[in-house]
Design a protein around this motif. Structure first.
Motif, mmCIF file in Angstrom:
data_model
loop_
_atom_site.group_PDB
_atom_site.id
_atom_site.type_symbol
_atom_site.label_atom_id
_atom_site.label_comp_id
_atom_site.label_asym_id
_atom_site.label_seq_id
_atom_site.Cartn_x
_atom_site.Cartn_y
_atom_site.Cartn_z
ATOM 1 N N THR A 250 -14.566 -19.515 -12.291
ATOM 2 C CA THR A 250 -13.470 -20.055 -11.964
ATOM 3 C C THR A 250 -13.623 -21.892 -12.140
ATOM 4 O OG1 THR A 250 -12.734 -19.197 -9.522
ATOM 5 C CG2 THR A 250 -12.389 -21.559 -9.745
ATOM 6 N N LEU A 251 -15.025 -22.154 -11.936
ATOM 7 C CA LEU A 251 -16.180 -23.139 -12.526
ATOM 8 C C LEU A 251 -15.557 -23.887 -13.925
ATOM 9 C CD1 LEU A 251 -17.159 -25.866 -11.959
ATOM 10 C CD2 LEU A 251 -19.172 -24.773 -12.465
ATOM 11 N N ASN A 252 -15.735 -22.651 -14.602
ATOM 12 C CA ASN A 252 -15.756 -22.790 -16.472
ATOM 13 C C ASN A 252 -14.188 -22.536 -16.793
ATOM 14 O OD1 ASN A 252 -18.365 -22.173 -16.288
ATOM 15 N ND2 ASN A 252 -18.365 -20.244 -17.124
ATOM 16 N N GLU A 253 -13.588 -22.454 -16.360
ATOM 17 C CA GLU A 253 -11.970 -22.414 -16.766
ATOM 18 C C GLU A 253 -10.941 -23.351 -16.381
ATOM 19 O OE1 GLU A 253 -10.477 -18.671 -15.378
ATOM 20 O OE2 GLU A 253 -11.701 -17.275 -16.833
ATOM 21 N N GLU A 254 -11.367 -23.470 -14.780
ATOM 22 C CA GLU A 254 -10.459 -24.457 -14.320
ATOM 23 C C GLU A 254 -10.948 -25.956 -13.216
ATOM 24 O OE1 GLU A 254 -8.103 -22.392 -11.440
ATOM 25 O OE2 GLU A 254 -8.221 -20.932 -11.740
ATOM 26 N N GLY A 255 -12.237 -26.243 -14.212
ATOM 27 C CA GLY A 255 -13.245 -27.196 -13.896
ATOM 28 C C GLY A 255 -13.608 -26.977 -11.998
ATOM 29 N N TRP A 256 -14.228 -28.358 -11.680
ATOM 30 C CA TRP A 256 -14.536 -28.655 -10.168
ATOM 31 C C TRP A 256 -13.876 -28.662 -9.487
ATOM 32 C CZ3 TRP A 256 -14.501 -32.841 -7.632
ATOM 33 C CH2 TRP A 256 -14.207 -33.966 -8.107
ATOM 34 N N ARG A 257 -12.852 -29.108 -9.695
ATOM 35 C CA ARG A 257 -11.690 -29.577 -8.728
ATOM 36 C C ARG A 257 -11.381 -28.500 -8.159
ATOM 37 N NH1 ARG A 257 -10.469 -34.808 -8.712
ATOM 38 N NH2 ARG A 257 -11.063 -36.630 -10.700
ATOM 39 N N THR A 258 -10.817 -27.341 -8.559
ATOM 40 C CA THR A 258 -10.274 -26.377 -8.090
ATOM 41 C C THR A 258 -10.886 -26.275 -6.834
ATOM 42 O OG1 THR A 258 -8.918 -24.202 -9.052
ATOM 43 C CG2 THR A 258 -11.299 -24.622 -9.221
ATOM 44 N N PHE A 259 -11.961 -26.315 -6.868
ATOM 45 C CA PHE A 259 -12.623 -26.112 -5.666
ATOM 46 C C PHE A 259 -11.805 -26.824 -4.119
ATOM 47 C CE2 PHE A 259 -15.805 -24.966 -8.813
ATOM 48 C CZ PHE A 259 -15.897 -23.385 -8.306
ATOM 49 N N THR A 260 -10.729 -27.846 -4.221
ATOM 50 C CA THR A 260 -10.479 -28.450 -3.317
ATOM 51 C C THR A 260 -8.866 -28.182 -3.589
ATOM 52 O OG1 THR A 260 -10.044 -30.520 -4.665
ATOM 53 C CG2 THR A 260 -12.153 -30.356 -3.383
ATOM 54 N N ARG A 261 -8.696 -28.134 -4.282
ATOM 55 C CA ARG A 261 -7.106 -27.243 -4.098
ATOM 56 C C ARG A 261 -6.964 -26.082 -2.816
ATOM 57 N NH1 ARG A 261 -5.490 -23.083 -8.675
ATOM 58 N NH2 ARG A 261 -5.816 -25.073 -10.090
ATOM 59 N N GLY A 262 -5.618 -26.444 -2.227
ATOM 60 C CA GLY A 262 -5.470 -25.888 -1.297
ATOM 61 C C GLY A 262 -6.221 -27.190 0.344
#
Length: 292
Positions: A250-262
């Protein structure tokens, strides 16, 4: 206080927790399915909501409610019951009230126990909520929670139902630690109450319950996102090998911002749902009674 009365209080706290869970689930499901869809596919809150209603109908907001209702009532029965009995155990034979650290410890015990229930029930619910919306890479379309449960058991045994348990345990143990300590801290530090253990009025329950929910998700949301992705993964052809692999991909493909999605709909859900939970619980506990 007689032994029979004390035992009734111990058992009654579990029943009060189940009632609280039913109160909470009545408003939580629409927020939850939006959160799950955003975590797995992206998109904004309102775009996901409008797409869901347009393509799947208004009642799709309550997809997976069967598993959720059962799981929520059981998990909250355990959660509140464990907390109340831990508090009772710690207060036994002493006059001084519990400290916030002790309330946090009770919360940790609660989260540890509830993760055993929430891991399989949430895993089944998430698969129902996301199937047909995600690329399931060959998975069949399951009609209901029973179909998903049997498919997981057939392919992987009991391990299949507990896929994502590590992240569930971390989320629940850490989250409940902050959840229950926040609930006790708010009256003291925001409302100026002297005793954090004192019975709360309606305003205190509303503020404490709502902020407790926000506290839970603020400290655990990235963990929950990883859990959601692992549990929504393909049954027959999974993408993720486990918790660490899911985090790295997830981190490699989408970056750290994805961990705040939703995160936004999660907070919008947390405040009213946890007000309902604690109002329901405190109301039920008035019938059960407390001597601690």
């Amino acid at each position: 206080m007689s032994y029979d009365s004390s035992l009734a209080q111990s058992i009654g706290s579990f029943a009060a927790g189940a009632f609280a869970g039913a109160c909470g689930v009545s408003v939580s499901q629409p927020f939850d399915i939006i959160k799950v869809r955003m975590q797995n596919t992206g998109g904004g809150t309102f775009s996901v909501l409008s797409h869901l209603i347009k393509n799947e109908g208004f009642l799709a907001l309550w997809k997976g409610s069967g598993a959720c209702l059962f799981g929520t009532c059981v998990s909250h029965s355990i959660s509140f019951g464990v907390v109340e009995n831990c508090k009772k155990f710690l207060r036994h034979g002493r006059d001084e009230p519990l400290s916030l650290l002790e309330h946090a410890f009770c919360g940790f015990c609660s989260g540890t126990c509830t993760s055993l229930i929430s891991a399989p029930t949430e895993g089944v619910r998430i698969k129902i909520q996301t199937q047909g919306y995600l690329d399931y890479r060959g998975d069949i379309h399951y009609k209901n929670t029973i179909g998903v449960s049997f498919a997981l058991l057939k392919l992987y045994g009991i391990y299949g139902l507990y896929r994502g348990f590590l992240t569930t345990f971390l989320r629940d143990a850490i989250g409940d630690t902050f959840y229950y300590s926040t609930y006790q801290a708010v009256p003291k530090y925001l409302l100026g109450k002297e005793d954090v253990n004192a019975e709360k009025d309606v305003l205190a329950i509303i503020l404490s319950g709502g902020l407790a929910g926000i506290s839970f998700w603020t400290f655990t949301y990235p963990i929950d996102l990883i859990k959601s992705r692992i549990q929504s993964d393909s049954i027959s052809n999974p993408k993720y090998k486990g918790t660490i692999d899911c985090f790295v991909q997830t981190l490699n493909e989408e970056g750290w911002r994805t961990f705040t999605r939703g995160y936004l709909p999660c907070l919008l859900r947390a405040f009213p749902v946890n007000i309902g939970l604690f109002l329901g619980f405190e109301l039920a506990m008035k019938f059960v009674g407390r001597d601690y």
